[in-house]
Motif scaffolding. Structure first.
Motif, PDB file in Angstrom:
ATOM      1  N   UNK A  44       0.839  -1.210   0.000  1.00 21.67           N
ATOM      2  CA  UNK A  44       0.000   0.000   0.000  1.00 21.67           C
ATOM      3  C   UNK A  44       0.870   1.256   0.000  1.00 21.67           C
ATOM      4  N   UNK A  45       1.896   1.254   0.853  1.00 23.33           N
ATOM      5  CA  UNK A  45       2.800   2.402   0.934  1.00 23.33           C
ATOM      6  C   UNK A  45       3.548   2.582  -0.385  1.00 23.33           C
ATOM      7  N   UNK A  46       3.991   1.477  -0.982  1.00 22.62           N
ATOM      8  CA  UNK A  46       4.731   1.536  -2.249  1.00 22.62           C
ATOM      9  C   UNK A  46       3.927   2.253  -3.325  1.00 22.62           C
ATOM     10  N   UNK A  47       2.677   1.831  -3.525  1.00 29.07           N
ATOM     11  CA  UNK A  47       1.864   2.451  -4.578  1.00 29.07           C
ATOM     12  C   UNK A  47       1.482   3.881  -4.228  1.00 29.07           C
ATOM     13  N   UNK A  48       1.256   4.130  -2.937  1.00 27.22           N
ATOM     14  CA  UNK A  48       0.927   5.504  -2.545  1.00 27.22           C
ATOM     15  C   UNK A  48       2.094   6.444  -2.847  1.00 27.22           C
ATOM     16  N   UNK A  49       3.304   6.046  -2.459  1.00 29.01           N
ATOM     17  CA  UNK A  49       4.465   6.905  -2.678  1.00 29.01           C
ATOM     18  C   UNK A  49       4.782   7.050  -4.157  1.00 29.01           C
ATOM     19  N   UNK A  50       4.590   5.997  -4.926  1.00 26.36           N
ATOM     20  CA  UNK A  50       4.856   6.082  -6.357  1.00 26.36           C
ATOM     21  C   UNK A  50       3.938   7.120  -7.011  1.00 26.36           C
ATOM     22  N   UNK A 105      -2.075  16.434   2.535  1.00 25.95           N
ATOM     23  CA  UNK A 105      -2.984  15.868   3.533  1.00 25.95           C
ATOM     24  C   UNK A 105      -3.091  14.357   3.382  1.00 25.95           C
ATOM     25  N   UNK A 106      -3.096  13.897   2.140  1.00 24.11           N
ATOM     26  CA  UNK A 106      -3.224  12.460   1.879  1.00 24.11           C
ATOM     27  C   UNK A 106      -2.064  11.676   2.486  1.00 24.11           C
ATOM     28  N   UNK A 107      -0.877  12.257   2.453  1.00 19.26           N
ATOM     29  CA  UNK A 107       0.307  11.591   2.990  1.00 19.26           C
ATOM     30  C   UNK A 107       0.132  11.254   4.469  1.00 19.26           C
ATOM     31  N   UNK A 108      -0.461  12.161   5.216  1.00 23.07           N
ATOM     32  CA  UNK A 108      -0.624  11.965   6.656  1.00 23.07           C
ATOM     33  C   UNK A 108      -1.832  11.120   7.009  1.00 23.07           C
ATOM     34  N   UNK A 109      -2.506  10.624   5.998  1.00 20.81           N
ATOM     35  CA  UNK A 109      -3.565   9.648   6.224  1.00 20.81           C
ATOM     36  C   UNK A 109      -3.043   8.240   5.980  1.00 20.81           C
ATOM     37  N   UNK A 110      -2.335   8.071   4.886  1.00 19.86           N
ATOM     38  CA  UNK A 110      -1.883   6.742   4.486  1.00 19.86           C
ATOM     39  C   UNK A 110      -0.708   6.237   5.313  1.00 19.86           C
ATOM     40  N   UNK A 111       0.360   7.023   5.403  1.00 23.09           N
ATOM     41  CA  UNK A 111       1.590   6.545   6.036  1.00 23.09           C
ATOM     42  C   UNK A 111       1.418   6.173   7.514  1.00 23.09           C
ATOM     43  N   UNK A 112       0.859   7.062   8.353  1.00 19.63           N
ATOM     44  CA  UNK A 112       0.720   6.678   9.769  1.00 19.63           C
ATOM     45  C   UNK A 112      -0.247   5.530   9.982  1.00 19.63           C
ATOM     46  N   UNK A 113      -1.287   5.423   9.134  1.00 20.81           N
ATOM     47  CA  UNK A 113      -2.226   4.311   9.289  1.00 20.81           C
ATOM     48  C   UNK A 113      -1.538   2.979   8.986  1.00 20.81           C
ATOM     49  N   UNK A 114      -0.747   2.965   7.922  1.00 18.53           N
ATOM     50  CA  UNK A 114      -0.020   1.738   7.578  1.00 18.53           C
ATOM     51  C   UNK A 114       0.976   1.379   8.683  1.00 18.53           C
ATOM     52  N   UNK A 115       1.680   2.370   9.205  1.00 19.62           N
ATOM     53  CA  UNK A 115       2.663   2.107  10.261  1.00 19.62           C
ATOM     54  C   UNK A 115       1.981   1.636  11.543  1.00 19.62           C
ATOM     55  N   UNK A 116       0.841   2.242  11.882  1.00 24.58           N
ATOM     56  CA  UNK A 116       0.117   1.806  13.073  1.00 24.58           C
ATOM     57  C   UNK A 116      -0.382   0.372  12.899  1.00 24.58           C
ATOM     58  N   UNK A 117      -0.936   0.070  11.728  1.00 21.41           N
ATOM     59  CA  UNK A 117      -1.448  -1.278  11.477  1.00 21.41           C
ATOM     60  C   UNK A 117      -0.325  -2.305  11.542  1.00 21.41           C
ATOM     61  N   UNK A 174      11.710  -1.282   8.448  1.00 24.49           N
ATOM     62  CA  UNK A 174      12.547  -1.099   7.258  1.00 24.49           C
ATOM     63  C   UNK A 174      11.680  -1.175   6.015  1.00 24.49           C
ATOM     64  N   UNK A 175      10.685  -2.062   6.049  1.00 25.47           N
ATOM     65  CA  UNK A 175       9.754  -2.184   4.924  1.00 25.47           C
ATOM     66  C   UNK A 175       8.865  -0.953   4.811  1.00 25.47           C
ATOM     67  N   UNK A 176       8.254  -0.560   5.930  1.00 26.42           N
ATOM     68  CA  UNK A 176       7.263   0.520   5.899  1.00 26.42           C
ATOM     69  C   UNK A 176       7.872   1.910   5.809  1.00 26.42           C
ATOM     70  N   UNK A 177       9.052   2.111   6.395  1.00 29.56           N
ATOM     71  CA  UNK A 177       9.635   3.450   6.454  1.00 29.56           C
ATOM     72  C   UNK A 177      10.694   3.695   5.393  1.00 29.56           C
ATOM     73  N   UNK A 178      11.214   2.624   4.772  1.00 31.13           N
ATOM     74  CA  UNK A 178      12.306   2.820   3.823  1.00 31.13           C
ATOM     75  C   UNK A 178      12.121   2.049   2.525  1.00 31.13           C
ATOM     76  N   UNK A 179      12.012   0.729   2.611  1.00 37.41           N
ATOM     77  CA  UNK A 179      11.972  -0.077   1.393  1.00 37.41           C
ATOM     78  C   UNK A 179      10.793   0.291   0.504  1.00 37.41           C
ATOM     79  N   UNK A 180       9.576   0.212   1.033  1.00 31.67           N
ATOM     80  CA  UNK A 180       8.379   0.485   0.238  1.00 31.67           C
ATOM     81  C   UNK A 180       8.305   1.933  -0.246  1.00 31.67           C
TER      82      UNK A 180
END
Length: 407
Positions: free
Chosen positions: A222-228, A315-327, A342-348
């Motif tokens: 999810x993070x990968x596609x969001x950041x792309x 605004x979208x960034x602060x919805x997706x990233x923290x939710x994925x990290x919390x989950x 490493x996956x959620x904060x760097x690799x993806x």
């Protein structure tokens, strides 16, 4: 011993580190200047500036393996400090040795190593140090601080880029006082007693969080596609505003990037309440917000519209990233948190950010020409499709009992 004062200072230090988590934002306003300085095309410069995103996943994987294998002998504190030191060293290299374009790849690689070291390790330390409710709260606050730092670096980077093309890199020296805070307030190690207790409770519940959980990979995707997708906004703003719309300078782009970060800061402050209500649906909501932001940017004919579009994409960034990290935090413990982060904060996010200009710039150029507005509208369609797909997936996960945190 964890006292209230120690925990407050630990939390403050983690939040201050977050302000330095997106250093490359200070460089984005200078893309047009770099193109002129070295006589390079947009795609070439974009790719060079994404080198940190290519290198950081490998650094993150290596550091997570080393930290895990050390079994506490290499405290996460020192990994974070070394990573921040690499950022400062890269800034010095850019200032002193950057007469040729290839040097941007060299110092970009060092920045990538730095990001791969300190960002996931800080996130891991955060998950190790706070309980579930604490992680949800600090995740939103951390995102706000990331964006506040981004505001400062975007504005200052844009203003300095108006003076000299590598001006944005000078903002990396903010890392020096942050390193001092880390030396003083980050714990050399987490409590062994707490770690044993957490592991025992997990095993008693029939759940071994020390092993890799494939739900972590799902949120990483999810993070990968969001950041792309979201990366297209920032990496094209400079050329869009200066060359296509002709309504500003590098300094103006810095202010736009700052407004983008302001959107993230505002959204981050509301994250805890929104996440408590919408849970994993925050992720498709983030893609929908990104879609609206790209639509506004693609149809913009004034700075006001550009500011609005930038605010929404931020605004979208602060919805997706923290939710994925919390989950993700719901599926890991102290033993597995380093690699998971490493996956959620760097690799993806880094791979998504690196592949963004590699894929979308040539694709949209082939389809619509060099018009940045068409690129933004194309991304609006892509993010809308991803929003619908993720909504269906999240609903299925909830009904199938695969998603945690809904009780």
């Amino acid at each position: 011993m964890k006292t209230k004062t120690n925990m407050k200072m630990l939390k403050l230090t983690i939040l201050v580190i977050a302000m330095f988590q997106m250093p490359t934002l200070a460089i984005s306003p200078a893309i047009s200047k770099i193109m002129s300085q070295f006589g390079k095309e947009l795609a070439t410069v974009q790719t060079a500036l994404q080198i940190p995103n290519l290198i950081s996943p490998f650094a993150a994987i290596l550091s997570s393996i080393i930290v895990a294998k050390s079994k506490g002998r290499l405290p996460k504190k020192y990994v974070i400090i070394f990573g921040l030191g690499c950022i400062v060293a890269a800034a010095t290299g850019i200032v002193l040795f950057s007469t040729q374009f290839w040097t941007l790849y060299l110092w970009g690689a060092l920045i990538g190593i730095a990001i791969g070291l300190f960002i996931p390790t800080t996130a891991s330390l955060m998950m190790d140090s706070f309980d579930e409710d604490g992680v949800r709260v600090i995740s939103g606050q951390q995102t706000s601080f990331i964006n506040i730092g981004g505001i400062i670096m975007s504005i200052l980077g844009g203003l300095l880029a108006d003076v000299i093309w590598f001006g944005g890199y000078l903002t990396f020296y903010f890392g020096v006082p942050i390193i001092i805070l880390c030396v003083i307030f980050l714990p050399a190690r987490t409590s062994a007693k707490d770690a044993v207790s957490t592991e025992t409770e997990a095993k008693a519940a029939g759940e071994d969080k020390s092993k890799f959980n494939w739900n972590v990979a799902f949120y990483g995707v999810c993070i990968f596609f969001f950041m792309m997708c979201s990366n297209v906004s920032g990496t094209n703003l400079s050329v869009y505003v200066i060359d296509q719309l002709k309504i500003g300078t590098a300094g103006t782009t810095g202010y736009i990037s700052a407004v983008q970060m302001l959107g993230g800061a505002c959204s981050g402050m509301l994250f805890s309440k929104l996440s408590s209500r919408f849970r994993d649906y925050m992720i498709p909501i983030a893609f929908l917000t990104l879609c609206v932001g790209f639509t506004v940017l693609g149809t913009a004919n004034s700075l006001v519209m550009v500011f609005i579009g930038a605010f929404l994409t931020g605004s979208a960034m602060s919805m997706c990233m923290p939710q994925c990290m919390f989950s993700i935090s719901l599926y890991v413990d102290e033993h597995s948190s380093t690699f998971a982060n490493a996956i959620s904060s760097s690799i993806a996010p880094s791979l998504g950010g690196f592949l963004s200009p590699v894929i979308f710039t040539p694709l949209t150029t082939a389809l619509f020409g060099k018009a940045i507005s068409s690129r933004y509208l194309f991304l609006a369609c892509v993010t809308l499709c991803l929003c619908v797909l993720l909504f269906v997936i999240m609903t299925a996960r909830k009904k199938g009992g695969k998603a945690k945190g809904w009780s």
